[in-house]
Design an enzyme around this catalytic site. Structure first.
Site, short mmCIF file in Angstrom:
data_model
loop_
_atom_site.label_atom_id
_atom_site.label_comp_id
_atom_site.label_asym_id
_atom_site.label_seq_id
_atom_site.Cartn_x
_atom_site.Cartn_y
_atom_site.Cartn_z
N ILE A 187 -5.93 -0.54 4.34
CA ILE A 187 -6.94 0.30 4.98
C ILE A 187 -7.69 1.05 3.89
O ILE A 187 -7.07 1.71 3.04
CB ILE A 187 -6.28 1.28 5.97
CG1 ILE A 187 -5.59 0.51 7.10
CG2 ILE A 187 -7.30 2.26 6.54
CD1 ILE A 187 -4.62 1.34 7.90
N PRO A 229 0.84 -1.21 0.00
CA PRO A 229 0.00 0.00 0.00
C PRO A 229 0.87 1.25 0.00
O PRO A 229 1.87 1.33 0.70
CB PRO A 229 -0.81 -0.12 1.30
CG PRO A 229 -0.77 -1.59 1.65
CD PRO A 229 0.58 -2.06 1.17
N SER A 252 0.77 13.62 3.47
CA SER A 252 0.44 12.30 4.01
C SER A 252 -1.06 12.06 3.99
O SER A 252 -1.86 13.00 3.88
CB SER A 252 0.99 12.15 5.43
OG SER A 252 0.51 13.18 6.28
N TYR A 271 12.35 14.93 19.65
CA TYR A 271 12.91 14.86 18.30
C TYR A 271 14.39 15.22 18.35
O TYR A 271 14.77 16.17 19.03
CB TYR A 271 12.24 15.90 17.41
CG TYR A 271 11.28 15.38 16.37
CD1 TYR A 271 11.75 14.99 15.12
CD2 TYR A 271 9.92 15.34 16.62
CE1 TYR A 271 10.87 14.55 14.14
CE2 TYR A 271 9.03 14.91 15.66
CZ TYR A 271 9.52 14.50 14.41
OH TYR A 271 8.65 14.08 13.45
N THR A 282 0.50 3.94 10.65
CA THR A 282 1.73 4.20 11.39
C THR A 282 1.50 4.69 12.82
O THR A 282 2.46 4.99 13.51
CB THR A 282 2.59 5.26 10.66
OG1 THR A 282 1.81 6.45 10.48
CG2 THR A 282 3.04 4.76 9.30
N LEU A 334 -0.60 -6.32 7.06
CA LEU A 334 -1.75 -7.20 7.31
C LEU A 334 -2.88 -7.00 6.31
O LEU A 334 -3.75 -7.86 6.17
CB LEU A 334 -2.29 -6.98 8.73
CG LEU A 334 -1.32 -7.20 9.88
CD1 LEU A 334 -1.98 -6.89 11.21
CD2 LEU A 334 -0.78 -8.63 9.87
N GLY A 371 0.50 5.52 0.18
CA GLY A 371 -0.37 6.66 0.41
C GLY A 371 0.26 7.95 -0.07
O GLY A 371 0.25 8.26 -1.26
#
Length: 627
Positions: free
Chosen positions: A328, A188, A262, A530, A270, A325, A190
């Site tokens: 979506i 997949p 995104s 970060y 994620t 898996l 995106g």
């Protein structure tokens, strides 16, 4: 929820498909609606093929100064940034006249692995697909340093053999059934913003690989104003989702740094987090229901209600599954009315530790605004370099500010830390909220630095990602990495990781580098941290390998200091070596059992989460941790 909005879809058994989801009776009449996306189907028309973001937006060295092109961001329009030029030269010792661009878009591509029966199935079902080399190349990578360097140097090895563009959940079901029949791997895809190596094709995979691009599945299926929930197809891009909801007076409020590019499905896959999670929540807080097509059928909860006590929550099986898996396809999420007030703020602290203790106290009293972030001194200096210079009066004003900070407040400019704030809500809520936070800051030596600094700092987040492309043009490799950690270990972790990186740089004889950090999200029990690291690699034959070695040492130090494998970037391939340590051997076996049940033919063979040596023998070897 009211009885009128309860949904009663069927959960598919085997591969027979799923019944149509019944939308709430209270849905808005303006939907379902096909969204015209800001990002075209041919992504390379608008976006860089080998870097971050829009093609018309980039940092350039031009006419003796650094400028930012385009007009999409506040610092755009080719405004001169002489301070940034000086900062780059002084800190990284680069020759800005020696620019080294990456290779052009290639003319030749690896031949696709044949899959005629699969392609025949796809075309018979009316599903758009392409084997064009450039379209395949664009979807063979995300945004890790390794990915971008691979594109810039033309060293890519395995790319998808075909790109699919389904337009609905039903078409995805057809694709998955056909992939199982013909032994075709599905990855997949995106928004392509992954920084974990999750969409990179495993080099050792000999079966045909199809990149399943979800971009054409971006409809708003329904919106329920009464219960403040909405259903979208998973391929909708963040900026499109937010724009459409704002036109109706609502917001999701999920704003990751990548939200311009995104997708909603990627956020779920994620376990993403946004900058305004304090008000709106992380993606797991926003998610009401999700639909995922697996090799065994459709996994979906039957009701869209606020909470269920019904055994393990399979929403959380989908969250963080990283394309291993299933696919979506549809997501029901919470929405909120648009806030009446949006106000920025900033705070100055004598040092980073004082700032951390202030943020901890704000969290303890549960007073976090929509966003509160703390940057260390290195990032403060870096941010100052990106300021657009003003005229003589602005120069005088800056000098007066320095005098105020050093002589009145008696602060050391090489130690101060800055927090940026964003408040959203009603005026009656925001004013006292702001006053309470300023009062807490005062107890830790902090004071207000004004709203304009807060706004600039917040918006700058969307520009920072473009700096890496400039860096790569001038022999600098750079990347960010993140973690989550408890409050009692937060400051020590920051100190330890920076020290670790400095020692590794000394070991490799790296003299010109930057290591800095910021606290980006806060919780009752801890925070997200970060780190930004980059160095001048002139004279090094294998800079990306060296960078990865140092980052891996930093990750070891993060875990040793009580931090996590990741707060929101996910595991993918580049952090899979630490997955067993993070979830235990039993956790690995539980995941593998789930994988065997939902994907017995290993069609979703992206190779994420589980390191190659622990994958079942039925699975082809995936890439090593750092590809």
């Amino acid at each position: 929820m009211s009885s009128s909005s309860v949904e009663k879809p069927s959960v598919a058994k085997g591969n027979e498909g799923s019944a149509a989801v019944k939308a709430p009776a209270t849905l808005d009449q303006s939907v379902p609606k096909k969204i015209v996306s800001a990002i075209p189907k041919q992504r390379q028309q608008l976006l860089k093929w080998n870097g971050w973001g829009y093609k018309d937006s980039r940092f350039l060295y031009q006419d003796g100064t650094i400028v930012f092109t385009g007009d999409r961001y506040p610092i755009g329009g080719k405004v001169s940034l002489p301070h940034f030029r000086d900062y780059v030269i002084e800190n990284f010792n680069v020759d800005l006249s020696d620019r080294r661009e990456g290779v052009p878009v290639p003319n030749e591509f690896p031949d696709p692995v044949p899959c005629p029966e699969f392609l025949e199935d796809v075309k018979r079902a009316g599903i758009d697909c392409t084997q064009n080399g450039e379209d395949r190349l664009i979807r063979c990578h995300g945004q890790t340093l390794h990915d971008v360097h691979m594109m810039r140097t033309g060293t890519f090895k395995r790319i998808p053999d075909v790109v699919l563009f389904p337009t609905s959940h039903e078409q995805v079901e057809q694709i998955v059934r056909s992939a199982n029949r013909h032994n075709v791997v599905l990855i997949p895809y995106g928004g392509g913003t992954s920084v974990s190596g999750s969409v990179t094709c495993p080099e050792a995979e000999t079966r045909p690989i199809a990149a399943l691009d979800t971009s054409q599945m971006n409809r708003m299926l329904w919106i329920d104003r009464q219960n403040l929930v909405a259903c979208f197809e998973a391929g909708i891009v963040g900026q499109d989702l937010e724009r459409e909801l704002r036109q109706l007076g609502f917001t999701v409020g999920h704003e990751p740094d990548s939200y311009e590019f995104s997708t909603l499905g990627g956020w779920v896959a994620t376990r993403a987090s946004g900058m305004k999670k304090n008000v709106y929540g992380n993606i797991e807080d926003l998610l009401i229901r999700v639909k995922m097509v697996t090799s065994q059928g459709v996994l979906e909860r039957s009701l869209a209600v606020p909470r269920v006590s019904c055994g393990p929550d399979f929403n959380h099986l989908v969250l963080g599954s990283e394309g291993t898996l299933g696919v979506i396809t549809e997501v029901v999420i919470k929405i909120r009315p648009l806030p009446q007030v949006k106000r920025y703020g900033s705070l100055v602290f004598p040092d980073f530790g004082s700032g951390i203790r202030c943020l901890r106290e704000v969290a303890r009293e549960r007073l976090q605004p929509a966003s509160i972030r703390l940057i260390d001194n290195e990032q403060f200096v870096f941010g100052q370099a990106l300021k657009i210079p003003g005229g003589p009066l602005a120069t005088v004003a800056d000098q007066l500010k320095k005098v105020y900070l050093t002589r009145v407040k008696r602060l050391q400019l090489d130690r101060i830390a800055i927090a940026t704030l964003l408040f959203e809500g009603h005026e009656a809520q925001v004013k006292p909220h702001e006053a309470k936070i300023f009062a807490i800051a005062k107890r830790y030596g902090g004071f207000s630095a004004g709203s304009s600094n807060g706004e600039k700092g917040y918006i700058l987040t969307f520009v920072i990602a473009y700096i890496r492309d400039l860096a790569l043009d001038y022999s600098i490799v750079a990347e960010s990495f993140e973690t989550s950690v408890s409050w009692d270990r937060c400051e020590a972790l920051c100190t330890n990781v920076k020290s670790c990186v400095r020692k590794e740089c000394a070991k490799h004889n790296i003299q010109h580098y930057l290591i800095s950090c910021r606290v980006t999200q806060t919780y009752d029990a801890g925070a997200c941290v970060y780190f930004y690291f980059g160095f001048n690699h002139a004279g090094f034959a294998n800079p990306v390998t060296i960078y990865e070695e140092i980052e891996n040492k930093a990750r070891d130090e993060i875990l040793a200091s009580g931090g996590s494998i990741s707060h929101h970037h996910g595991v993918g391939k580049i952090r899979s070596r630490w997955y067993p340590q993070s979830v235990s051997d039993v956790g690995v076996q539980l995941y593998k059992a789930t994988k065997r049940e939902l994907d017995p033919n290993n069609i979703f063979a992206a190779g994420n989460l589980i390191p190659s040596e622990l994958q079942d023998s039925r699975e082809p070897n995936s890439l090593k941790a750092k590809l």
